[in-house]
Design an enzyme around this catalytic site. Structure first.
Site, PDB file in Angstrom:
ATOM      1  N   HIS A 143      19.495   4.009  15.799  1.00  0.00           N
ATOM      2  CA  HIS A 143      20.649   3.954  16.703  1.00  0.00           C
ATOM      3  C   HIS A 143      20.248   3.882  18.173  1.00  0.00           C
ATOM      4  CE1 HIS A 143      20.265   8.509  16.694  1.00  0.00           C
ATOM      5  NE2 HIS A 143      20.451   8.285  17.981  1.00  0.00           N
ATOM      6  N   ASP A 192      18.535   5.411   9.433  1.00  0.00           N
ATOM      7  CA  ASP A 192      18.543   5.562  10.891  1.00  0.00           C
ATOM      8  C   ASP A 192      17.132   5.649  11.461  1.00  0.00           C
ATOM      9  OD1 ASP A 192      19.629   5.676  13.423  1.00  0.00           O
ATOM     10  OD2 ASP A 192      19.978   7.834  13.382  1.00  0.00           O
ATOM     11  N   GLY A 265      19.313  12.047  24.569  1.00  0.00           N
ATOM     12  CA  GLY A 265      18.011  11.478  24.891  1.00  0.00           C
ATOM     13  C   GLY A 265      16.898  12.010  24.024  1.00  0.00           C
ATOM     14  N   ASN A 266      17.175  13.091  23.264  1.00  0.00           N
ATOM     15  CA  ASN A 266      16.168  13.648  22.361  1.00  0.00           C
ATOM     16  C   ASN A 266      16.021  12.837  21.076  1.00  0.00           C
ATOM     17  OD1 ASN A 266      16.679  16.837  23.583  1.00  0.00           O
ATOM     18  ND2 ASN A 266      14.620  16.189  23.005  1.00  0.00           N
ATOM     19  N   SER A 267      16.991  11.968  20.791  1.00  0.00           N
ATOM     20  CA  SER A 267      16.913  11.145  19.581  1.00  0.00           C
ATOM     21  C   SER A 267      15.575  10.429  19.512  1.00  0.00           C
ATOM     22  CB  SER A 267      18.031  10.101  19.564  1.00  0.00           C
ATOM     23  OG  SER A 267      19.219  10.622  19.046  1.00  0.00           O
ATOM     24  N   ILE A 321      21.738  -3.983  -7.232  1.00  0.00           N
ATOM     25  CA  ILE A 321      22.513  -4.290  -8.427  1.00  0.00           C
ATOM     26  C   ILE A 321      23.438  -5.468  -8.168  1.00  0.00           C
ATOM     27  CG2 ILE A 321      24.248  -3.433 -10.062  1.00  0.00           C
ATOM     28  CD1 ILE A 321      23.061  -0.640  -9.670  1.00  0.00           C
ATOM     29  N   GLY A 322      24.183  -5.422  -7.051  1.00  0.00           N
ATOM     30  CA  GLY A 322      25.017  -6.558  -6.679  1.00  0.00           C
ATOM     31  C   GLY A 322      26.493  -6.394  -6.981  1.00  0.00           C
ATOM     32  N   SER A 324      30.328  -4.356  -5.673  1.00  0.00           N
ATOM     33  CA  SER A 324      31.060  -3.431  -4.806  1.00  0.00           C
ATOM     34  C   SER A 324      32.059  -2.721  -5.698  1.00  0.00           C
ATOM     35  CB  SER A 324      31.769  -4.168  -3.667  1.00  0.00           C
ATOM     36  OG  SER A 324      32.755  -5.036  -4.163  1.00  0.00           O
TER      37      SER A 324
END
Length: 411
Positions: A143, A192, A265-267, A321-322, A324
């Site tokens: 992110h 992430d 800012g620590n991310s 798998i393909g 929804s």
């Protein structure tokens, strides 16, 4: 991904640690007299608690004297108030000195277009990263560098604005004011995580610890660039392990919780133990009024396979798998004369699901011999397999159960 305030009727809100929060204050007798008194007692208790989790301090904690002058080990009924703070400070200093050269500051530039203005403006976001190789590979959060991610709080703009992909990513090293331009090697929104690289050698890679062995109460230090203040350190303890947290994108992560201060800012920065080994990647915090000391880090063990694949393939290879699907609870299933499970809403062409004979309208009720009712359960089983593995899926079709064999493809 800034969050609304926390109230009694809402769940805690989690945000990537990239924006500052202000806290309103009000004067009162409780704040000026009672709070400081209680805080002093709690603070003294915390220091003792922390010290028990720090090597070399635990062994030097106080011994109580008996009436005849002999010493005896600490007991639950007798604890002295004297703590050797020099040892605690020494541990923190040694850890900081060891890890700081392995932490970098990251700045991302991108364009913001507004419906109100014809000319786009340039905006920046900041974060942190961990050096994982001496030739310039750096681990950080997705992110931070992927501004198109809905998890990103790098911009905070409304729907009246559109944000471009990153125009430029630069890195600042510890003790070096030079800005090194970085390339994005690979990103993975599911975990992430991201890897970037600068063209420089002779760097100091961080030493990784074993996050599976982290214990509640042990020393923890967060290192990063909060609010653009590079190479900042904060200390605390491990508050919890294996904490399941769901973010605003409804993605669930299993994280380490700490009370070491984590701010915007620590991310992408490091959570380290008393040996100066990285045990986590700082990622989320609760950002709500009245909440303090609740930050979260991705366990470092869970990042290793991901960043290795990002370096090798520029992406993470996952089995596929393909389909929804829609989770059918008992009420919905009954109303539609179906069974509880995963209703297959669509199937990708040429996918593993299509080749296995799964059809739209099937209800998946099992996988690998286990009963399942949600897509999350199916994905967890699927992700425990490798590409090319066979996975047996049980479907309910028109009231009859069928076992179908799916050969997992690469996503």
């Amino acid at each position: 991904m800034e969050k609304d305030n926390l109230n009694n009727n809402s769940k805690p809100k989690y945000t990537p640690v990239k924006k500052a929060k202000t806290v309103n204050s009000s004067s009162s007798f409780g704040k000026s007299v009672v709070f400081p008194f209680v805080s002093g007692i709690l603070g003294a208790t915390l220091v003792v608690g922390v010290c028990f989790g720090v090597p070399n301090i635990k062994n030097k904690l106080i011994e109580t004297k008996s009436s005849n002058g002999n010493t005896s080990p600490i007991t639950s009924s007798a604890v002295s108030n004297v703590v050797n703070s020099n040892d605690y400070s020494g541990t923190a200093i040694n850890v900081a000195n060891k890890v700081l050269p392995s932490i970098v500051g990251i700045k991302v530039e991108y364009e913001v277009n507004s419906i109100f203005y014809r000319q786009a403006s340039t905006a920046t976001a900041t974060g942190s990263g961990i050096i994982i190789s001496d030739d310039g590979y750096i681990l950080t959060n997705n992110h931070i560098v992927d501004t198109s991610s809905s998890s990103s709080s790098s911009n905070g703009y409304s729907s009246y604005y559109s944000v471009s992909e990153s125009n430029k990513v630069t890195v600042t090293l510890y003790g070096d004011s030079t800005e090194y331009e970085a390339t994005i090697v690979g990103t993975d929104s599911q975990t992430d995580l991201a890897v970037i690289k600068i063209d420089k050698t002779g760097l100091t890679p961080a030493e990784l610890g074993d996050s599976d062995k982290v214990q509640v109460g042990e020393f923890a230090m967060a290192i990063g660039n909060p609010l653009g203040l590079d190479t900042s350190v904060t200390c605390g303890v491990i508050s919890a392990t294996n904490r399941e947290i769901t973010d605003s994108d409804n993605k669930t992560y299993t994280l380490i919780q700490t009370d070491a201060a984590i701010n915007s800012g620590n991310s992408g920065g490091a959570l380290v133990n008393a040996d100066g080994k990285v045990i986590g990647l700082n990622t989320l915090k609760i950002s709500s009024t009245g909440v303090e000391g609740m930050g979260f880090a991705i366990p470092i063990n869970s990042t290793i396979d991901i960043y290795q694949q990002l370096i090798e393939y520029n992406k993470v290879k996952r089995p596929y798998i393909g389909i929804s699907g829609v989770d059918l609870d008992e009420k919905t299933a009954s109303a539609n004369k179906l069974v509880q499970g995963i209703y297959v809403k669509s199937i990708d062409e040429f996918s593993a699901a299509e080749k296995a004979g799964i059809k739209i309208g099937d209800v998946i009720v099992g996988a690998d011999g286990k009963e399942i009712k949600t897509m999350e359960e199916l994905n967890n089983i699927k992700n425990s397999h490798q590409i090319g593995d066979s996975l047996t899926i049980k479907v309910n079709r028109n009231g009859k159960e069928l076992d179908l064999t799916v050969t997992l493809q690469e996503q």
